[in-house]
Design a protein around this motif. Structure first.
Motif, mmCIF file in Angstrom:
data_model
loop_
_atom_site.group_PDB
_atom_site.id
_atom_site.type_symbol
_atom_site.label_atom_id
_atom_site.label_comp_id
_atom_site.label_asym_id
_atom_site.label_seq_id
_atom_site.Cartn_x
_atom_site.Cartn_y
_atom_site.Cartn_z
ATOM 1 N N ARG A 1 -2.482 -0.454 -5.020
ATOM 2 C CA ARG A 1 -1.554 -1.453 -4.482
ATOM 3 C C ARG A 1 -0.482 -1.699 -5.538
ATOM 4 N NH1 ARG A 1 -3.903 -0.316 -0.483
ATOM 5 N NH2 ARG A 1 -5.125 -1.652 0.853
ATOM 6 N N ARG B 1 -8.540 0.939 -4.128
ATOM 7 C CA ARG B 1 -7.294 1.360 -3.469
ATOM 8 C C ARG B 1 -6.091 0.962 -4.315
ATOM 9 N NH1 ARG B 1 -8.154 2.414 2.186
ATOM 10 N NH2 ARG B 1 -10.317 1.992 2.691
ATOM 11 N N ASN C 1 0.845 -1.196 0.000
ATOM 12 C CA ASN C 1 0.000 0.000 0.000
ATOM 13 C C ASN C 1 0.885 1.252 0.000
ATOM 14 O OD1 ASN C 1 0.870 0.465 2.643
ATOM 15 N ND2 ASN C 1 -0.911 -0.529 3.532
#
Length: 66
Positions: A50, A48, A15
């Protein structure tokens, strides 16, 4: 059915905070480099960002040798 004896290689997903710690770059620098195409592009998982650890490692090795 034939099975390969090769071990599976699992690629860790990192992340933002992990990428920041690994590269020493801030989030805004990472975003800017991605927009310019000078940094590995993230995967989008559940909205998100990554990054694949293997891609970052290869990029860092390439940057060191440049």
């Amino acid at each position: 059915m034939s099975y390969s004896n090769k071990p599976l290689s699992l690629d860790h997903l990192l992340n933002y905070s992990q990428v920041e710690a690994l590269t020493g770059f801030s989030r805004s620098t990472i975003l800017r480099l991605c927009q310019r195409g000078d940094f590995p592009q993230p995967l989008r998982i559940a909205g998100r960002a990554r990054w694949r650890a293997s891609e970052l490692k290869a990029w860092m090795e390439m940057e060191r040798s440049a």
